[in-house]
Design a protein around this motif. Structure first.
Motif, PDB file in Angstrom:
ATOM      1  N   ALA A 151      -5.591   5.166  -2.387  1.00  0.00           N
ATOM      2  CA  ALA A 151      -4.096   5.078  -2.222  1.00  0.00           C
ATOM      3  C   ALA A 151      -3.790   5.568  -0.631  1.00  0.00           C
ATOM      4  O   ALA A 151      -3.118   4.910   0.089  1.00  0.00           O
ATOM      5  N   LEU A 152      -4.390   6.746  -0.643  1.00  0.00           N
ATOM      6  CA  LEU A 152      -4.110   7.501   0.693  1.00  0.00           C
ATOM      7  C   LEU A 152      -4.505   6.701   1.648  1.00  0.00           C
ATOM      8  O   LEU A 152      -4.114   6.381   2.790  1.00  0.00           O
ATOM      9  N   LEU A 153      -6.124   6.346   1.766  1.00  0.00           N
ATOM     10  CA  LEU A 153      -6.701   5.553   2.840  1.00  0.00           C
ATOM     11  C   LEU A 153      -6.200   4.281   2.992  1.00  0.00           C
ATOM     12  O   LEU A 153      -6.278   3.717   4.138  1.00  0.00           O
ATOM     13  N   SER A 154      -5.666   3.516   2.073  1.00  0.00           N
ATOM     14  CA  SER A 154      -5.513   2.318   1.971  1.00  0.00           C
ATOM     15  C   SER A 154      -4.129   2.218   2.945  1.00  0.00           C
ATOM     16  O   SER A 154      -3.774   1.302   3.747  1.00  0.00           O
ATOM     17  N   ALA A 155      -3.355   3.287   2.621  1.00  0.00           N
ATOM     18  CA  ALA A 155      -1.924   3.148   3.162  1.00  0.00           C
ATOM     19  C   ALA A 155      -2.100   3.373   4.713  1.00  0.00           C
ATOM     20  O   ALA A 155      -1.448   2.662   5.462  1.00  0.00           O
ATOM     21  N   LYS A 156      -2.894   4.305   5.006  1.00  0.00           N
ATOM     22  CA  LYS A 156      -3.172   4.811   6.439  1.00  0.00           C
ATOM     23  C   LYS A 156      -3.909   3.560   7.171  1.00  0.00           C
ATOM     24  O   LYS A 156      -3.674   3.133   8.212  1.00  0.00           O
ATOM     25  N   LEU A 212       0.807   4.101  -3.022  1.00  0.00           N
ATOM     26  CA  LEU A 212       0.579   5.517  -2.614  1.00  0.00           C
ATOM     27  C   LEU A 212       1.777   6.493  -3.153  1.00  0.00           C
ATOM     28  O   LEU A 212       1.614   7.485  -3.693  1.00  0.00           O
ATOM     29  N   ILE A 247       1.714   8.201   6.519  1.00  0.00           N
ATOM     30  CA  ILE A 247       1.266   7.187   7.231  1.00  0.00           C
ATOM     31  C   ILE A 247       1.637   7.502   8.652  1.00  0.00           C
ATOM     32  O   ILE A 247       0.957   7.043   9.487  1.00  0.00           O
ATOM     33  N   PRO A 305       0.819  -1.199  -0.030  1.00  0.00           N
ATOM     34  CA  PRO A 305      -0.020   0.118   0.007  1.00  0.00           C
ATOM     35  C   PRO A 305       0.644   1.252   0.092  1.00  0.00           C
ATOM     36  O   PRO A 305       0.664   2.154  -0.603  1.00  0.00           O
TER      37      PRO A 305
END
Lengths: 201, 201
Positions: free
Chosen positions: B48-53, A12, A35, A8
């Motif tokens: 991608a932002l939400l998944s990485a976090k 990103l 993150i 992920p």
């Protein structure tokens, strides 16, 4: 780089690397920074992205980007609504506004005529400009496109197009940039500076 | 700059400007680039932002960032699971993996001891390192923290801590960087390079 980073994070970083001027190393740094931020901060970033994409559109008058039907400059009655400054992009509006010297309104073309890049007059917001001028209250149109081949060509094309409409058409002055030096000025700028020299007394 | 730009664009630029190394001018350029992308592309960035976090967490073994329970390096049976390389951050894992020379496993501290910044040993992932070593199969621990005051202090602290556990503790070599020149090497590096000189014949 796959395999060393969590997937992920890698995805990103790839998204960040798609932004202009962001290389893959910077993209990884940005992905890491995301993150390490709180859920609320990431959500606020996501909301800003979605809102900018969803809410921004062209001003129905000047074609600048705005979240309103008519942008604050076009709807400002304090401004001179008889003078239109024609620019390539919203960034140019921002630059001219920073100078604080211009009190008229704008028209954003969203591009310059460039046959090499396949940009013809039909791709620009020229029809909307003609429609504004045809309403009759416009007295002057200032061509403020960049002093490049494409900017000059677009200014010349528009000047010809506007001639039958009986409106005054002007172009931003060319010359030495303030704070610049003769030594580093290019030949064309020097030529323009000589040609357009002003009388001191 | 407010007023010249549409509000959602300004808010997005502010979000970009919160990222490390992104100034306000770059942030505006990035914000513009986002709104000129398709809805699908912006959605993919948001995902991608939400998944990485959401999906990234610490590997239960080495504490590196991963979307899995145990990261691919820790679960790779081809690698030497008796040698642990201790690093400050996931970026260092990535750098060492790029060298292709290391075949053991890692332990990520997520920081270095730095009393000035309020980082004490309790803030680092040291307990997890001790727990891994106490299981008995580890033969060597390589301190691969940066050659800085904090990196050295952390390496020394850990070396002392690990002494009673009877495990071999080593430190990465200091010396001239390959491709570097004596002329530009700092005094401490030159001193270390002299001190750790190797015998040619």
């Amino acid at each position: 780089m796959a395999g060393y980073y969590a997937l992920p994070l890698e995805l990103l970083a790839e998204e960040f690397a798609r932004l202009p001027g962001i290389g893959i190393k910077t993209a990884h740094r940005l992905a890491y920074s995301v993150i390490s931020r709180s859920d609320a901060e990431v959500q606020s970033f996501v909301d800003a992205l979605l809102s900018a994409k969803r809410d921004i559109h062209f001003c129905s008058c000047c074609q600048n980007l705005t979240e309103l039907e008519v942008c604050p400059i076009c709807s400002d009655e304090e401004r001179d609504q008889t003078t239109i400054c024609v620019v390539e992009s919203p960034k140019d509006v921002s630059a001219l506004e920073r100078s604080g010297e211009y009190h008229g309104v704008y028209h954003v073309l969203h591009g310059l005529i460039s046959p090499i890049d396949g940009v013809t007059p039909e791709n620009l917001h020229i029809r909307e400009l003609l429609s504004r001028i045809s309403k009759g209250s416009i007295q002057e149109v200032i061509m403020a496109t960049n002093p490049t081949v494409e900017g000059d060509a677009t200014a010349m094309y528009l000047a010809q197009l506007l001639e039958p409409l009986g409106v005054k058409v002007t172009r931003l002055a060319f010359g030495l940039p303030v704070g610049g030096t003769l030594e580093y000025a290019d030949e064309v700028t020097l030529y323009k500076a000589l040609e357009n020299r002003t009388i001191l007394h």
